[in-house]
Design a protein around this motif. Structure first.
Motif, PDB file in Angstrom:
ATOM      1  N   VAL A  84       0.907  -1.077  -0.059  1.00 22.17           N
ATOM      2  CA  VAL A  84      -0.077   0.065   0.072  1.00 22.17           C
ATOM      3  C   VAL A  84       1.007   1.274  -0.091  1.00 22.17           C
ATOM      4  CG1 VAL A  84      -1.599   1.434   1.229  1.00 22.17           C
ATOM      5  CG2 VAL A  84      -1.974  -1.158   1.154  1.00 22.17           C
ATOM      6  N   GLY A  85       0.774   2.218  -0.873  1.00 25.15           N
ATOM      7  CA  GLY A  85       1.342   3.363  -1.193  1.00 25.15           C
ATOM      8  C   GLY A  85       0.182   4.383  -0.716  1.00 25.15           C
ATOM      9  N   ILE A  86       0.765   5.258   0.208  1.00 28.39           N
ATOM     10  CA  ILE A  86      -0.073   6.517   0.567  1.00 28.39           C
ATOM     11  C   ILE A  86       0.631   7.816   0.196  1.00 28.39           C
ATOM     12  CG2 ILE A  86      -1.481   7.532   2.588  1.00 28.39           C
ATOM     13  CD1 ILE A  86      -1.135   4.565   3.789  1.00 28.39           C
ATOM     14  N   LEU A  87       0.293   8.358  -0.531  1.00 28.06           N
ATOM     15  CA  LEU A  87       1.047   9.573  -1.155  1.00 28.06           C
ATOM     16  C   LEU A  87       0.066  10.842  -1.178  1.00 28.06           C
ATOM     17  CD1 LEU A  87       1.832   7.683  -4.568  1.00 28.06           C
ATOM     18  CD2 LEU A  87       3.460   8.289  -2.601  1.00 28.06           C
ATOM     19  N   PRO A  88       0.852  12.136  -0.830  1.00 27.26           N
ATOM     20  CA  PRO A  88       0.230  13.323  -0.759  1.00 27.26           C
ATOM     21  C   PRO A  88      -0.522  13.681  -2.263  1.00 27.26           C
ATOM     22  CG  PRO A  88       2.377  13.565  -0.132  1.00 27.26           C
ATOM     23  CD  PRO A  88       2.367  12.280  -0.596  1.00 27.26           C
ATOM     24  N   ASP A  89      -1.652  14.083  -1.875  1.00 26.74           N
ATOM     25  CA  ASP A  89      -2.532  14.506  -3.160  1.00 26.74           C
ATOM     26  C   ASP A  89      -3.364  15.740  -2.802  1.00 26.74           C
ATOM     27  OD1 ASP A  89      -3.484  14.404  -5.690  1.00 26.74           O
ATOM     28  OD2 ASP A  89      -5.121  13.013  -5.194  1.00 26.74           O
ATOM     29  N   GLY A  90      -2.703  16.984  -3.216  1.00 28.10           N
ATOM     30  CA  GLY A  90      -3.437  18.117  -2.717  1.00 28.10           C
ATOM     31  C   GLY A  90      -3.432  18.006  -1.417  1.00 28.10           C
ATOM     32  N   ARG A  91      -4.900  18.456  -0.605  1.00 32.03           N
ATOM     33  CA  ARG A  91      -4.770  18.244   0.943  1.00 32.03           C
ATOM     34  C   ARG A  91      -5.044  17.031   1.396  1.00 32.03           C
ATOM     35  NH1 ARG A  91      -7.164  23.589   3.371  1.00 32.03           N
ATOM     36  NH2 ARG A  91      -5.944  25.083   2.288  1.00 32.03           N
ATOM     37  N   GLY A  92      -5.205  16.049   0.362  1.00 37.41           N
ATOM     38  CA  GLY A  92      -5.543  14.687   0.981  1.00 37.41           C
ATOM     39  C   GLY A  92      -4.516  13.711   0.760  1.00 37.41           C
ATOM     40  N   SER A  93      -4.836  12.517   0.195  1.00 41.53           N
ATOM     41  CA  SER A  93      -3.884  11.280  -0.061  1.00 41.53           C
ATOM     42  C   SER A  93      -4.572  10.672  -1.192  1.00 41.53           C
ATOM     43  CB  SER A  93      -3.901  10.327   1.318  1.00 41.53           C
ATOM     44  OG  SER A  93      -3.369  11.161   2.094  1.00 41.53           O
ATOM     45  N   ARG A  94      -3.599  10.032  -1.946  1.00 45.64           N
ATOM     46  CA  ARG A  94      -3.818   8.936  -2.838  1.00 45.64           C
ATOM     47  C   ARG A  94      -3.182   7.724  -2.476  1.00 45.64           C
ATOM     48  NH1 ARG A  94      -0.383   7.943  -7.136  1.00 45.64           N
ATOM     49  NH2 ARG A  94       0.602   9.771  -6.761  1.00 45.64           N
ATOM     50  N   ILE A  95      -4.123   6.825  -2.558  1.00 41.29           N
ATOM     51  CA  ILE A  95      -3.480   5.179  -1.925  1.00 41.29           C
ATOM     52  C   ILE A  95      -3.777   4.441  -2.994  1.00 41.29           C
ATOM     53  CG2 ILE A  95      -4.340   3.602  -0.058  1.00 41.29           C
ATOM     54  CD1 ILE A  95      -6.232   6.227   0.840  1.00 41.29           C
ATOM     55  N   THR A  96      -2.663   3.684  -3.118  1.00 44.56           N
ATOM     56  CA  THR A  96      -2.434   2.659  -4.241  1.00 44.56           C
ATOM     57  C   THR A  96      -2.424   1.226  -3.309  1.00 44.56           C
ATOM     58  OG1 THR A  96      -0.170   2.817  -4.306  1.00 44.56           O
ATOM     59  CG2 THR A  96      -1.212   4.049  -6.104  1.00 44.56           C
ATOM     60  N   VAL A  97      -2.949   0.176  -3.989  1.00 39.80           N
ATOM     61  CA  VAL A  97      -2.797  -1.277  -3.419  1.00 39.80           C
ATOM     62  C   VAL A  97      -2.144  -1.683  -4.647  1.00 39.80           C
ATOM     63  CG1 VAL A  97      -4.025  -3.189  -2.237  1.00 39.80           C
ATOM     64  CG2 VAL A  97      -4.687  -0.686  -2.071  1.00 39.80           C
ATOM     65  N   GLU A  98      -1.258  -2.420  -4.606  1.00 41.45           N
ATOM     66  CA  GLU A  98      -0.798  -3.460  -5.516  1.00 41.45           C
ATOM     67  C   GLU A  98      -0.142  -4.851  -5.016  1.00 41.45           C
ATOM     68  OE1 GLU A  98       1.166  -0.588  -8.533  1.00 41.45           O
ATOM     69  OE2 GLU A  98       1.848   0.035  -6.720  1.00 41.45           O
ATOM     70  N   ASP A  99       0.076  -5.797  -5.891  1.00 47.70           N
ATOM     71  CA  ASP A  99       0.629  -7.082  -5.423  1.00 47.70           C
ATOM     72  C   ASP A  99       2.118  -6.823  -4.913  1.00 47.70           C
ATOM     73  OD1 ASP A  99       2.542  -7.958  -7.524  1.00 47.70           O
ATOM     74  OD2 ASP A  99       0.626  -7.597  -8.642  1.00 47.70           O
ATOM     75  N   PRO A 100       2.702  -7.574  -4.445  1.00 51.84           N
ATOM     76  CA  PRO A 100       4.102  -7.402  -3.928  1.00 51.84           C
ATOM     77  C   PRO A 100       5.142  -6.863  -4.975  1.00 51.84           C
ATOM     78  CG  PRO A 100       3.259  -8.940  -2.353  1.00 51.84           C
ATOM     79  CD  PRO A 100       2.183  -8.601  -3.729  1.00 51.84           C
ATOM     80  N   ASP A 101       5.064  -7.668  -5.915  1.00 47.29           N
ATOM     81  CA  ASP A 101       6.139  -7.376  -6.961  1.00 47.29           C
ATOM     82  C   ASP A 101       5.802  -6.000  -7.685  1.00 47.29           C
ATOM     83  OD1 ASP A 101       7.677  -9.634  -6.775  1.00 47.29           O
ATOM     84  OD2 ASP A 101       6.532 -10.896  -8.260  1.00 47.29           O
TER      85      ASP A 101
END
Length: 134
Positions: A84-101
């Motif tokens: 899970v990647g949680i990145l700043p996106d404006g005043r909030g966050s963008r969350i990505t969910v990916e398989d381990p590789d």
């Protein structure tokens, strides 16, 4: 006869209680929590109005990761079957969910030295050479 009914009812009730506790204790994946709590904006990508640190706390509270990596660019949570990647996106966050590789390849510049494994793939192996850890 009455004792058998009471005993059977108690055993059935105990089974239901154990099942509910297992479900509430976080048996679901981080992705299922993310899907139900944040707005989907793309395949495997979600949006939250909260900053990354708040989102990471919310996710970790529900599903504890194997490892975390913090970087000024974002917060990265490593689970057995997802990153899970949680990145700043404006005043909030963008969350990505990916398989381990895929998550490792996507976030290699942030987690590579920490999560890198054999041939650059994410790994849980922590062994050493002959005789180490024995």
């Amino acid at each position: 006869m009455r004792r058998a009914l009471i005993g059977g009812s108690l055993i059935a009730g105990l089974g239901v209680a154990v099942t509910l506790i297992a479900l509430l204790a976080g048996g679901s994946s981080a992705q299922s929590f993310i899907k139900s709590h944040y707005s989907r904006i793309g395949v495997g990508t979600y949006r939250s109005p909260y900053p990354p640190a708040v989102v990471a706390r919310q996710i970790v509270k529900k599903k504890k990761p194997y490892d975390r990596a913090y970087d000024p660019s974002g917060i990265f949570l490593r689970y057995r079957s997802e990153v899970v990647g949680i990145l700043p996106d404006g005043r909030g966050s963008r969350i990505t969910v990916e398989d381990p590789d895929r998550g490792y390849r996507h976030y290699h510049s942030y987690v590579g030295g920490r999560w890198g494994g054999y041939h650059g793939h994410i790994s849980t192996f922590r062994g050493g050479g002959p005789g180490s850890g024995k």
